[in-house]
Design a protein around this motif. Structure first.
Motif, short mmCIF file in Angstrom:
data_model
loop_
_atom_site.label_atom_id
_atom_site.label_comp_id
_atom_site.label_asym_id
_atom_site.label_seq_id
_atom_site.Cartn_x
_atom_site.Cartn_y
_atom_site.Cartn_z
N VAL A 40 45.65 67.20 101.61
CA VAL A 40 46.59 66.57 102.54
C VAL A 40 46.97 65.18 102.04
O VAL A 40 48.14 64.80 102.03
CB VAL A 40 45.97 66.50 103.96
N LEU A 41 45.98 64.42 101.60
CA LEU A 41 46.24 63.08 101.09
C LEU A 41 47.11 63.12 99.83
O LEU A 41 48.06 62.36 99.69
CB LEU A 41 44.91 62.38 100.79
N LYS A 42 46.81 64.05 98.95
CA LYS A 42 47.58 64.19 97.71
C LYS A 42 49.03 64.56 98.02
O LYS A 42 49.97 64.01 97.43
CB LYS A 42 46.95 65.25 96.82
N ASP A 43 49.24 65.47 98.96
CA ASP A 43 50.61 65.85 99.33
C ASP A 43 51.37 64.67 99.92
O ASP A 43 52.55 64.47 99.63
CB ASP A 43 50.58 67.02 100.32
N ALA A 44 50.69 63.89 100.76
CA ALA A 44 51.34 62.71 101.36
C ALA A 44 51.70 61.70 100.28
O ALA A 44 52.79 61.11 100.31
CB ALA A 44 50.42 62.08 102.41
N LEU A 45 50.81 61.49 99.33
CA LEU A 45 51.10 60.54 98.24
C LEU A 45 52.25 61.04 97.37
O LEU A 45 53.11 60.25 96.96
CB LEU A 45 49.85 60.30 97.40
N ASN A 46 52.27 62.33 97.07
CA ASN A 46 53.37 62.88 96.27
C ASN A 46 54.70 62.72 96.99
O ASN A 46 55.71 62.40 96.36
CB ASN A 46 53.11 64.36 95.95
N GLU A 47 54.70 62.92 98.30
CA GLU A 47 55.93 62.73 99.07
C GLU A 47 56.38 61.27 99.02
O GLU A 47 57.56 60.98 98.84
CB GLU A 47 55.69 63.16 100.52
N ARG A 48 55.44 60.35 99.15
CA ARG A 48 55.78 58.92 99.10
C ARG A 48 56.30 58.54 97.70
O ARG A 48 57.24 57.75 97.58
CB ARG A 48 54.55 58.08 99.47
N ILE A 49 55.70 59.10 96.67
CA ILE A 49 56.15 58.82 95.30
C ILE A 49 57.58 59.32 95.12
O ILE A 49 58.41 58.64 94.51
CB ILE A 49 55.18 59.46 94.28
N ASP A 50 57.88 60.50 95.66
CA ASP A 50 59.25 61.02 95.56
C ASP A 50 60.23 60.11 96.28
O ASP A 50 61.34 59.86 95.79
CB ASP A 50 59.32 62.44 96.13
N ASP A 51 59.83 59.61 97.46
CA ASP A 51 60.69 58.67 98.20
C ASP A 51 60.93 57.40 97.39
O ASP A 51 62.05 56.87 97.34
CB ASP A 51 60.07 58.31 99.55
N LEU A 52 59.87 56.89 96.75
CA LEU A 52 60.01 55.67 95.94
C LEU A 52 60.91 55.90 94.74
O LEU A 52 61.69 55.02 94.36
CB LEU A 52 58.63 55.17 95.49
N LYS A 53 60.82 57.08 94.13
CA LYS A 53 61.70 57.40 93.00
C LYS A 53 63.16 57.40 93.45
O LYS A 53 64.03 56.89 92.73
CB LYS A 53 61.33 58.76 92.41
N GLU A 54 63.42 57.96 94.63
CA GLU A 54 64.80 57.96 95.14
C GLU A 54 65.28 56.53 95.39
O GLU A 54 66.41 56.20 95.06
CB GLU A 54 64.87 58.77 96.44
N GLU A 55 64.41 55.70 95.96
CA GLU A 55 64.79 54.30 96.21
C GLU A 55 65.07 53.58 94.90
O GLU A 55 66.02 52.80 94.80
CB GLU A 55 63.68 53.58 96.97
N LEU A 56 64.25 53.83 93.88
CA LEU A 56 64.47 53.19 92.58
C LEU A 56 65.78 53.65 91.96
O LEU A 56 66.50 52.83 91.36
CB LEU A 56 63.31 53.51 91.63
N ASP A 57 66.10 54.93 92.10
CA ASP A 57 67.37 55.43 91.57
C ASP A 57 68.55 54.75 92.26
O ASP A 57 69.53 54.37 91.61
CB ASP A 57 67.47 56.95 91.73
N GLU A 58 68.45 54.58 93.59
CA GLU A 58 69.52 53.91 94.32
C GLU A 58 69.64 52.45 93.88
O GLU A 58 70.75 51.94 93.70
CB GLU A 58 69.25 53.98 95.82
#
Length: 110
Positions: A40-58
């Motif tokens: 559960v923790l790993k999935d939450a972290l992966n989701e947050r990492i994906d969100d951060l990647k999107e923010e960096l792209d923007e």
């Protein structure tokens, strides 16, 4: 006691032991619980990492656009200064570049 009573007692004992074994095997071990918590923790972290990647792209898109705007302004400023000089006038003196902006405008002639 009769034989039937002994057989019934033995069957009841076997049934109870089977129930205990079944209950024990149905219970999750501490290791399984930890593994699930980690998942559960790993999935939450992966989701947050994906969100951060999107923010960096923007942000990267925004920075690229700002760089293009600065480059256009720089070219436009040079052509305007050139035109003013070509008609025989001297362009007004430039205002000093703020210290905060200086590292980003190092290639502009002061």
């Amino acid at each position: 006691m009769t034989v039937e009573t002994w057989v019934q007692a033995g069957l009841a004992l076997i049934g109870s032991a089977g129930g205990v074994v079944a209950a024990r095997s149905a219970r999750r071990t501490r290791r399984q619980e930890r593994r699930d918590d980690f998942t559960v923790l790993k999935d939450a972290l992966n989701e947050r990492i994906d969100d951060l990647k999107e923010e960096l792209d923007e942000q990267q898109e925004q920075i690229t656009g700002q760089g293009a705007a600065i480059a256009w302004l720089e070219v436009d400023r040079r052509s305007l200064r050139g035109y003013i000089r070509s008609v025989g006038f001297e362009p007004p003196a430039s205002k000093p570049i703020p210290d905060r902006a200086r590292p980003f405008l190092y290639h502009i002639d002061l």
